[in-house]
Structure formats: C-alpha cells, structure tokens
Design a protein around this motif. Sequence first.
Motif, short mmCIF file in Angstrom:
data_model
loop_
_atom_site.label_atom_id
_atom_site.label_comp_id
_atom_site.label_asym_id
_atom_site.label_seq_id
_atom_site.Cartn_x
_atom_site.Cartn_y
_atom_site.Cartn_z
N VAL A 159 27.12 25.04 5.13
CA VAL A 159 27.84 24.29 4.10
C VAL A 159 27.61 22.78 4.18
N GLY A 160 26.89 22.35 5.20
CA GLY A 160 26.59 20.94 5.34
C GLY A 160 25.89 20.69 6.66
N PHE A 161 25.27 19.51 6.81
CA PHE A 161 24.60 19.22 8.08
C PHE A 161 25.32 18.09 8.82
N TYR A 162 25.01 17.96 10.09
CA TYR A 162 25.69 17.01 10.98
C TYR A 162 24.69 15.99 11.51
N VAL A 163 25.17 14.81 11.82
CA VAL A 163 24.37 13.85 12.57
C VAL A 163 25.24 13.39 13.75
N VAL A 164 24.68 13.46 14.96
CA VAL A 164 25.43 13.04 16.14
C VAL A 164 25.50 11.51 16.17
N ILE A 165 26.70 10.97 16.28
CA ILE A 165 26.87 9.52 16.39
C ILE A 165 27.03 9.12 17.86
N SER A 166 27.81 9.90 18.61
CA SER A 166 27.87 9.70 20.06
C SER A 166 28.20 11.03 20.71
N GLY A 167 27.88 11.14 21.99
CA GLY A 167 28.11 12.40 22.70
C GLY A 167 26.88 13.28 22.67
N ARG A 168 27.05 14.55 23.06
CA ARG A 168 25.92 15.48 23.11
C ARG A 168 26.36 16.85 22.59
N VAL A 169 25.47 17.46 21.81
CA VAL A 169 25.77 18.76 21.21
C VAL A 169 24.69 19.76 21.61
N LYS A 170 25.14 20.90 22.12
CA LYS A 170 24.24 21.96 22.56
C LYS A 170 24.03 22.96 21.42
N VAL A 171 22.78 23.27 21.11
CA VAL A 171 22.49 24.31 20.11
C VAL A 171 21.87 25.49 20.83
N PHE A 172 22.43 26.68 20.63
CA PHE A 172 21.98 27.83 21.42
C PHE A 172 22.10 29.13 20.64
N LYS A 173 21.38 30.13 21.13
CA LYS A 173 21.53 31.50 20.61
C LYS A 173 22.12 32.35 21.72
N LEU A 174 22.56 33.54 21.36
CA LEU A 174 23.04 34.50 22.36
C LEU A 174 22.10 35.70 22.37
N SER A 175 21.68 36.12 23.55
CA SER A 175 20.86 37.33 23.66
C SER A 175 21.74 38.54 23.38
N PRO A 176 21.12 39.70 23.12
CA PRO A 176 21.94 40.90 22.88
C PRO A 176 22.92 41.16 24.02
#
Lengths: 228, 228
Positions: free
Chosen positions: A47-64
């Motif tokens: 529904v929208g995209f993000y831009v990190v201004i400060s801090g850290r964001v983890k992007v991950f998948k989950l295995s089965p």
Amino acid sequence: MKLTDQITSIPLFQGLARKQYEDLAMIVVDQVIPRGKMIFSQGDEAVGFYVVISGRVKVFKLSPEGKEQILHIFGAGEPIGEVAVFAGEKFPAYAEALEESRVFFFPRPAFVDLIGKNPSVALNMLAVLSRRLRKFAGLVEDLSLKEVPGRLAAYLLLLSEQQKNAIDFELDVSKNQLASLLGTIPETLSRILARMEKEKLIKSEGKRIAILNRKGLEELSVGERKLP
Amino acid sequence: MKLTDQITSIPLFQGLARKQYEDLAMIVVDQVIPRGKMIFSQGDEAVGFYVVISGRVKVFKLSPEGKEQILHIFGAGEPIGEVAVFAGEKFPAYAEALEESRVFFFPRPAFVDLIGKNPSVALNMLAVLSRRLRKFAGLVEDLSLKEVPGRLAAYLLLLSEQQKNAIDFELDVSKNQLASLLGTIPETLSRILARMEKEKLIKSEGKRIAILNRKGLEELSVGERKLP
C-alpha cells in the motif's frame, strides 16, 4: 529539521524542484517504529513504500521451517518495498525494525496521484535510478573484468571436456543465464567474449563457441594470463 | 514484427499492460540510421531518448584536442540518452551509428504527456529500474567483498602511517568518496567496516577510526587473511 528538508536529502528524490519536495511532504507519513516491531509482512498488499530516516530495518523471509533468512539490512536514506509498490505487487518479504527507527511512509494512491498531476516527479526519479544504474553497471564491469574472464574460460573448458574435448560446441545455457552464473551482467559477458575473440582464444557466434587456443584458455582459467 | 511487439521486448518497458505498449507505439518514431551518421551531439537539447533495436551505436566525448573518448557501445535493447531526457538536461556526449542501426525515438513532450495521462507507465518503469538496481547492488556487493576489504585495510594503514603510525585518526575523505576510491558503493563500504569491527580489527565511529589489530589489517591488505 523540517519534513521538506528531510525529503530533500533522500537519494531517490534527488534533483527535484522545491515545489515538488513540498508536494511530497504533503503526502508523507512520518513514523517512529519501536525496536522489534514488524513494519510489513510477506504477502501484505503493498500500500506504500518506506524510506529509512534513522535507525536500521531488517528485511527477511521465513523458510518453510520458520528459519529467518535476512535479505538485507537497510539504513538511513534507503527505500524499502518500493519495487513492490511501483510494480503493484504484494510485499515479497517481512520488514522489522532492528532498533528504534524513524521511517517516512509514502502511500501508493497519493503517490500515483502526485505523479499523474506532476509527471516531472516521476521523470526525475527515473533519471536518478537510470544514473545510478549506469554507475553500478560500470562498477560491475570494472570488478567483473578482473574475475569473470578466468571463470568463463574455466566454464568453456568444462563444456568442451564434457563433449570429449570438442573444439566446437554450443553453450548449454542462454547468455543471460551464463552471465548470472558467472556473477556478471549480459552486457559485460558480451564484451569479455569479444575480447577473447580479439585475442584469438575463441570464436563465438550466437551460442556456438569454437576454441582456437586451448592453452591460452587454460592459462586464463588459472590466472596465469590476463585479458588486455 | 509489429511496432507494439518490438516495444514489448524493450527491457526498460518490461511488465506494462498491452494498452500501454500501444500508447507507446503511438508516440515512437522508428528510424534507420546509416553507418557513420551522428544521432545527436554533445550539448544538443535532449528532445527525446533512443532505444537500439538492431545495430550498434557508439557514445563518445571529444577531448579538447579533438581526440575521441568512447564511453560505451550500445546494442539491441539498450536505451541511449534517457538520463538527460528524464533529468531535462542537454545531451552530455555524442552518439554515432557504428553500423546501419534501427533505433526507436521517444520524443520527450509526447512521453511526458503519456506519463501524465497514465502514471502507471512511469511506475512500471520505476519498478524495472529499481529491480535492476537491487540486482546490480547485490552483484557489486558480492564482487566487492572479495577485493575491497584488502584495499580498505591498505588505505587505513596508509592513513595511519601518514600520521606517525597513529592508532586513532580521522578519515580524510567522506565515506561516499572513500567508497568510490575503493571501487564500491557506500552501502557495501559500511558493511565491510561493520565486519572489520566485528573481527576486532578496528573500531569506527563516524569518520573516526581506531586500529585495534594492526597485524590483522596488514594480513588483510596482502591477502593472507579474509573477512568472514
């Protein structure tokens, strides 16, 4: 710092006019995400995209089996989820704040509306991405030219060996697949093939390869020879 | 092949809807450029961008002495001049057909008009470019992680040496400049610095660097040690 000034410093929006930054500031949602909180989940509507201004964001998948596979950790200035939003797809992974993070959220409908009223915002973003792409393609080429000729030579020798040391054979994959296999891009692979031809190591025509100098290829594959 | 089908096969326009390809076909100018003919000159108004359909196009600058410096040779599927057109700048170089070439010309005013009426064309192009950028950034990182840690270690040791073997000093360039100098991108440089910290080779905070293990850095710089 004012919202508009923050937006000015986001690389994806480089080179816009002041008025356009103000338009973006009108649609942005300024959010502080506590540590450990999920920002979006795989399969969510983008529904929208993000831009990190400060801090850290983890992007991950989950295995089965539920094991976490980290794709990327994003920091200040980096966009998250924009590919899914631009392409109109669902989010392909999870995003979670690794520490308290401030992010700017750009809702898709408002963003699409803004581009419709103001195509130059989209043109400028296309310019930013095209320019970065050019730069990255140059870097990939520079870096590839050191490593890839040797790997390509080894691959060609292997193919020949598998066919009873044939000096004339066909690639068993497409050039796009071969580029991926060797860790480069198709454009760079083409240039390396052309250089190998110029050095009279091989002759190539479409997927057909003829080995002209097997010893030269062997030297290239073990790093005893370099392509000029 | 019909114009619309040709446009469908252009990577920059991947993933559009049929109707959008038809809209692009309405604005495209199909041109055959004879060998040796100039397509545009440096400083020309960027009135539209080109996509090579067949043949090869050389893009070059001229040195003050009139010597030709080839920037790139473009082949089928590759766009030319699009950065200048998107950014609203003049063409920064010359483009000349190396052989008889077929190119599609997309005039800027018609293209801007199309995006205004149909923002999803721009969104789709943004998606294509963002996705390629992600892929290239991953490649740059993969390739960099082999070479860059050693070069970074050598650079840090040099800085220390220049300051009477100080174990604590400041970087003399910005991290963006340092990334360029080492042949990588800022994101990858940050990750390499973080790994060096994790290995207790250095401590870094902003532009401030402290050397914790000089011998380890020396081993890294001569390739006797690798970052995990």
